[in-house]
Design a protein around this motif. Sequence first.
Motif, PDB file in Angstrom:
ATOM      1  N   ARG A 189       5.629  30.226   8.934  1.00 17.96           N
ATOM      2  CA  ARG A 189       5.710  31.385   9.838  1.00 17.96           C
ATOM      3  C   ARG A 189       4.309  31.825  10.284  1.00 17.96           C
ATOM      4  O   ARG A 189       4.073  32.101  11.460  1.00 17.96           O
ATOM      5  CB  ARG A 189       6.437  32.535   9.135  1.00 17.96           C
ATOM      6  CG  ARG A 189       6.862  33.641  10.097  1.00 17.96           C
ATOM      7  CD  ARG A 189       7.635  34.740   9.399  1.00 17.96           C
ATOM      8  NE  ARG A 189       6.889  35.373   8.341  1.00 17.96           N
ATOM      9  CZ  ARG A 189       7.296  35.462   7.069  1.00 17.96           C
ATOM     10  NH1 ARG A 189       8.434  34.953   6.702  1.00 17.96           N
ATOM     11  NH2 ARG A 189       6.546  36.056   6.159  1.00 17.96           N
ATOM     12  N   LEU A 190       3.356  31.861   9.324  1.00 15.27           N
ATOM     13  CA  LEU A 190       2.008  32.353   9.642  1.00 15.27           C
ATOM     14  C   LEU A 190       1.223  31.346  10.468  1.00 15.27           C
ATOM     15  O   LEU A 190       0.461  31.722  11.355  1.00 15.27           O
ATOM     16  CB  LEU A 190       1.231  32.643   8.354  1.00 15.27           C
ATOM     17  CG  LEU A 190       1.727  33.808   7.502  1.00 15.27           C
ATOM     18  CD1 LEU A 190       0.922  33.906   6.223  1.00 15.27           C
ATOM     19  CD2 LEU A 190       1.631  35.109   8.288  1.00 15.27           C
ATOM     20  N   LEU A 191       1.368  30.068  10.168  1.00 21.66           N
ATOM     21  CA  LEU A 191       0.490  29.053  10.751  1.00 21.66           C
ATOM     22  C   LEU A 191       1.215  28.120  11.710  1.00 21.66           C
ATOM     23  O   LEU A 191       0.590  27.270  12.336  1.00 21.66           O
ATOM     24  CB  LEU A 191      -0.158  28.206   9.635  1.00 21.66           C
ATOM     25  CG  LEU A 191      -0.903  28.983   8.545  1.00 21.66           C
ATOM     26  CD1 LEU A 191      -1.283  28.067   7.391  1.00 21.66           C
ATOM     27  CD2 LEU A 191      -2.147  29.656   9.106  1.00 21.66           C
ATOM     28  N   GLY A 192       2.547  28.249  11.807  1.00 17.02           N
ATOM     29  CA  GLY A 192       3.310  27.353  12.687  1.00 17.02           C
ATOM     30  C   GLY A 192       3.305  25.914  12.210  1.00 17.02           C
ATOM     31  O   GLY A 192       3.465  24.979  12.999  1.00 17.02           O
ATOM     32  N   THR A 193       3.103  25.724  10.905  1.00 15.63           N
ATOM     33  CA  THR A 193       2.956  24.378  10.348  1.00 15.63           C
ATOM     34  C   THR A 193       4.245  23.562  10.478  1.00 15.63           C
ATOM     35  O   THR A 193       5.329  24.082  10.238  1.00 15.63           O
ATOM     36  CB  THR A 193       2.600  24.498   8.847  1.00 15.63           C
ATOM     37  OG1 THR A 193       1.600  25.495   8.700  1.00 15.63           O
ATOM     38  CG2 THR A 193       2.109  23.193   8.280  1.00 15.63           C
ATOM     39  N   THR A 194       4.086  22.314  10.850  1.00 12.85           N
ATOM     40  CA  THR A 194       5.207  21.371  10.823  1.00 12.85           C
ATOM     41  C   THR A 194       5.247  20.754   9.433  1.00 12.85           C
ATOM     42  O   THR A 194       4.218  20.298   8.940  1.00 12.85           O
ATOM     43  CB  THR A 194       4.987  20.250  11.869  1.00 12.85           C
ATOM     44  OG1 THR A 194       4.773  20.860  13.139  1.00 12.85           O
ATOM     45  CG2 THR A 194       6.173  19.304  11.930  1.00 12.85           C
ATOM     46  N   MET A 195       6.417  20.755   8.803  1.00  9.65           N
ATOM     47  CA  MET A 195       6.458  20.276   7.415  1.00  9.65           C
ATOM     48  C   MET A 195       7.528  19.217   7.209  1.00  9.65           C
ATOM     49  O   MET A 195       8.622  19.315   7.766  1.00  9.65           O
ATOM     50  CB  MET A 195       6.749  21.433   6.464  1.00  9.65           C
ATOM     51  CG  MET A 195       5.706  22.514   6.507  1.00  9.65           C
ATOM     52  SD  MET A 195       5.910  23.626   5.106  1.00  9.65           S
ATOM     53  CE  MET A 195       4.686  24.848   5.531  1.00  9.65           C
ATOM     54  N   ILE A 196       7.181  18.244   6.367  1.00  8.88           N
ATOM     55  CA  ILE A 196       8.171  17.304   5.852  1.00  8.88           C
ATOM     56  C   ILE A 196       8.191  17.504   4.343  1.00  8.88           C
ATOM     57  O   ILE A 196       7.147  17.410   3.688  1.00  8.88           O
ATOM     58  CB  ILE A 196       7.816  15.842   6.170  1.00  8.88           C
ATOM     59  CG1 ILE A 196       7.612  15.653   7.668  1.00  8.88           C
ATOM     60  CG2 ILE A 196       8.903  14.916   5.653  1.00  8.88           C
ATOM     61  CD1 ILE A 196       7.229  14.221   8.048  1.00  8.88           C
ATOM     62  N   VAL A 197       9.343  17.832   3.810  1.00 14.36           N
ATOM     63  CA  VAL A 197       9.452  18.131   2.383  1.00 14.36           C
ATOM     64  C   VAL A 197      10.508  17.218   1.766  1.00 14.36           C
ATOM     65  O   VAL A 197      11.677  17.273   2.149  1.00 14.36           O
ATOM     66  CB  VAL A 197       9.851  19.613   2.165  1.00 14.36           C
ATOM     67  CG1 VAL A 197       9.921  19.921   0.675  1.00 14.36           C
ATOM     68  CG2 VAL A 197       8.868  20.553   2.866  1.00 14.36           C
TER      69      VAL A 197
END
Length: 267
Positions: A189-197
């Motif tokens: 939310r804060l950084l707009g990070t795209t994540m693969i978990v």
Amino acid sequence: MDAPVIEVHDLHAGYGNGLILQRVNARFMPGRITCVVGGSGCGKSTLLRSIIGLLPPRQGHVRVLGEDPYAVDEDARARLLARVGFLFQNGALLNSLTVAENLAIPLRAHTRLPADVCAQIIAQKLALVGLAGTERLLPGELSGGMKKRVGLARALILDPPVVLCDEPSAGLDPVTAAQLDDLLVRARRLLGTTMIVVTHELPSIHTIADDVVMLADGGVRFAGPLADATASDDRHLRAFFGRESAPLGDPPPTLYDALRVDARGAA
Ligand SMILES: Nc1ncnc2c1ncn2[C@@H]1O[C@H](COP(=O)(O)OP(=O)(O)OP(=O)(O)O)[C@@H](O)[C@H]1O
Ligand SMILES: [Mg+2]
């Protein structure tokens, strides 16, 4: 439609003579959290290794932030990978270095920031993962959950646009696991990070996933939004999301079967 942040096209990858992934296609879209699921040994960590440039594809290609990590020169590859945070399955902290020294590694490698600024960034990231003031501790003095959180702080230290996490909450108690999920959602939310978990944990998936990729038999069995995954009639997805009492197909081999096969192979 936006361009994918990570694109995996017709990926074939493996070790030695064996292929673990065959014809894997997947697109990871900006600002979304994708959970990669699938049975133990199906190639989830292998997929992440391929994406971060550690395992050259036998066929097909990977694009990360618009670049192929295997096609660019060393410098460009290092610059590209500085923009991809990685939380290894085992945390991968260096045991002889303090928490602060572990977090300083990417800062030293990829920036020329003065020591006091680095110290501030390290303190901020430790606060973000709920570990303010632990700079001087050694990994051996941390619990498993704390190590995972330091690993996550290190993955986030350069504010990368992409973060890959390999089983961040495996082996953690449910409260710590939920805190870690909150952290991932907050960072996104804060950084707009795209994540693969990569995760097996259903509560985590329901908390964090926008999209799901399920690997099976060396390929992608499902890729799409979480709501479609949970509503799917596919028997593997039904089994995974607990809407079927037991997975269909062959039961997993027992240790006894595995030893018997080995003994036969060796004979
Ligand atoms: N460095 C390696 N050398 C040889 N084979 C490997 C190596 N790493 C993994 N493998 C094999 O590749 C297959 C896939 O492994 P991988 O670690 O990608 O599975 P995974 O889906 O992440 O499993 P888990 O859920 O248990 O972490 C396994 O059969 C494993 O034995
Ligand atoms: Mg794994």
